[in-house]
Scaffold this active site. Structure first.
Site, PDB file in Angstrom:
ATOM      1  N   LYS A   8     -12.086   2.520   5.270  1.00  0.00           N
ATOM      2  CA  LYS A   8     -10.989   3.220   4.595  1.00  0.00           C
ATOM      3  C   LYS A   8     -11.172   3.218   3.076  1.00  0.00           C
ATOM      4  O   LYS A   8     -10.382   3.786   2.357  1.00  0.00           O
ATOM      5  CB  LYS A   8      -9.654   2.531   4.942  1.00  0.00           C
ATOM      6  CG  LYS A   8      -8.773   3.365   5.878  1.00  0.00           C
ATOM      7  CD  LYS A   8      -7.439   2.696   6.074  1.00  0.00           C
ATOM      8  CE  LYS A   8      -6.299   3.690   6.067  1.00  0.00           C
ATOM      9  NZ  LYS A   8      -4.999   3.030   6.222  1.00  0.00           N
ATOM     10  N   SER A  16       1.583   2.628  -0.540  1.00  0.00           N
ATOM     11  CA  SER A  16       0.521   2.093  -1.398  1.00  0.00           C
ATOM     12  C   SER A  16      -0.218   3.243  -2.084  1.00  0.00           C
ATOM     13  O   SER A  16      -0.616   3.133  -3.246  1.00  0.00           O
ATOM     14  CB  SER A  16      -0.462   1.270  -0.563  1.00  0.00           C
ATOM     15  OG  SER A  16       0.198   0.175   0.010  1.00  0.00           O
ATOM     16  N   ARG A  67       9.567   4.475   7.667  1.00  0.00           N
ATOM     17  CA  ARG A  67      10.186   5.182   6.539  1.00  0.00           C
ATOM     18  C   ARG A  67      10.729   6.510   7.059  1.00  0.00           C
ATOM     19  O   ARG A  67      11.572   6.536   7.924  1.00  0.00           O
ATOM     20  CB  ARG A  67       9.153   5.394   5.421  1.00  0.00           C
ATOM     21  CG  ARG A  67       8.745   4.108   4.728  1.00  0.00           C
ATOM     22  CD  ARG A  67       7.508   4.283   3.895  1.00  0.00           C
ATOM     23  NE  ARG A  67       6.401   4.694   4.749  1.00  0.00           N
ATOM     24  CZ  ARG A  67       5.136   4.736   4.378  1.00  0.00           C
ATOM     25  NH1 ARG A  67       4.810   4.441   3.152  1.00  0.00           N
ATOM     26  NH2 ARG A  67       4.191   5.089   5.217  1.00  0.00           N
TER      27      ARG A  67
HETATM   28  O1  PNS Z   1      -0.910   0.034   6.498  1.00  0.00           O
HETATM   29  P1  PNS Z   1      -1.588   0.887   7.529  1.00  0.00           P
HETATM   30  O2  PNS Z   1      -2.912   1.425   7.006  1.00  0.00           O
HETATM   31  O3  PNS Z   1      -0.697   1.983   8.056  1.00  0.00           O
HETATM   32  O4  PNS Z   1      -1.924  -0.086   8.755  1.00  0.00           O
HETATM   33  C1  PNS Z   1      -2.528   0.405   9.931  1.00  0.00           C
HETATM   34  C2  PNS Z   1      -2.868  -0.729  10.900  1.00  0.00           C
HETATM   35  C3  PNS Z   1      -3.746  -1.773  10.242  1.00  0.00           C
HETATM   36  C4  PNS Z   1      -1.596  -1.368  11.372  1.00  0.00           C
HETATM   37  C5  PNS Z   1      -3.586  -0.074  12.099  1.00  0.00           C
HETATM   38  O5  PNS Z   1      -4.631   0.713  11.621  1.00  0.00           O
HETATM   39  C6  PNS Z   1      -4.144  -1.078  13.104  1.00  0.00           C
HETATM   40  O6  PNS Z   1      -3.407  -1.777  13.771  1.00  0.00           O
HETATM   41  N1  PNS Z   1      -5.471  -1.126  13.203  1.00  0.00           N
HETATM   42  C7  PNS Z   1      -6.165  -2.044  14.086  1.00  0.00           C
HETATM   43  C8  PNS Z   1      -6.974  -1.292  15.132  1.00  0.00           C
HETATM   44  C9  PNS Z   1      -6.210  -1.189  16.432  1.00  0.00           C
HETATM   45  O7  PNS Z   1      -5.717  -2.144  16.970  1.00  0.00           O
HETATM   46  N2  PNS Z   1      -6.110   0.053  16.958  1.00  0.00           N
HETATM   47  C10 PNS Z   1      -5.407   0.318  18.183  1.00  0.00           C
HETATM   48  C11 PNS Z   1      -3.973   0.704  17.956  1.00  0.00           C
HETATM   49  S1  PNS Z   1      -3.881   2.345  17.334  1.00  0.00           S
END
Ligand code: PNS
Length: 168
Positions: free
Chosen positions: A43, A130, A92
């Site tokens: 990312k 962010s 949100r």
């Molecule tokens: O702050 P963000 O970028 O919206 O957070 C996203 C996050 C980290 C919560 C999400 O990308 C995540 O849980 N990633 C881990 C990968 C995973 O478990 N994927 C399967 C569920 S979609």
């Protein structure tokens, strides 16, 4: 009775007032809350995982049952490793809903024993993200309404340096 352990996952790049509000409210609901920074180099985050964790640590210093960690891979695997049974996310505007719903349903498929709950954001944080913080700061504007005061300087300095580099 077993301890209720919740995970608040995210990129936290960087942590904002919105994140801190969700972490604070979650800390009142559960015995232990783990703010889990996703280690996601793909990312291309502005702050490294260690930096994001350090900022979170500082911002949550007043919340004794909140701890900071990071994870790679699937969130449900991390939750299992930590014996957490709850994922807490902030919601949100409606625009968050579809993506969050998709993630929550995927996580339920992968880990049916882990429940996702959503806390609605405070009205004043509805627009906050962010990405907005990074964008606003990169133009030199005041971000003191957006990020915790104790980490404001660090974030500003870092984002200004970034902007100086762009302008070189
Ligand atoms: O702050 P963000 O970028 O919206 O957070 C996203 C996050 C980290 C919560 C999400 O990308 C995540 O849980 N990633 C881990 C990968 C995973 O478990 N994927 C399967 C569920 S979609």
């Amino acid at each position: 009775m077993s301890l209720k352990i919740a995970i608040c996952p995210g990129s936290f790049d960087p942590v904002t007032h919105g994140h801190l509000d969700i972490l604070t409210r979650a800390s009142k609901m559960f015995d232990r809350v783990i703010a889990a920074v996703m280690n996601n180099p793909a990312k291309d985050p502005m702050f490294t995982t260690d930096e994001r964790m350090a900022l979170l640590q500082k911002a949550t210093a007043q919340l004794p049952n909140v701890e900071i960690d990071s994870f790679d891979g699937l969130l449900v695997d991390f939750a299992r490793r930590k014996s957490a049974t709850i994922i807490v996310k902030g919601l949100r505007a409606l625009s968050d809903y579809e993506y969050e719903f998709q993630m929550a349903l995927t996580n339920r498929k992968l880990g049916p024993e882990i429940e996702t709950i959503f806390l609605t954001t405070l009205a004043e944080n509805m627009y906050l993200s962010s990405s907005i913080v990074k964008q606003v700061a990169s133009f030199g504007a005041d971000i003191s309404d957006f990020v915790p005061a104790c980490i404001l300087k660090e974030i500003e300095e870092r984002l200004c340096v970034q902007e100086d580099k762009i302008n070189e």
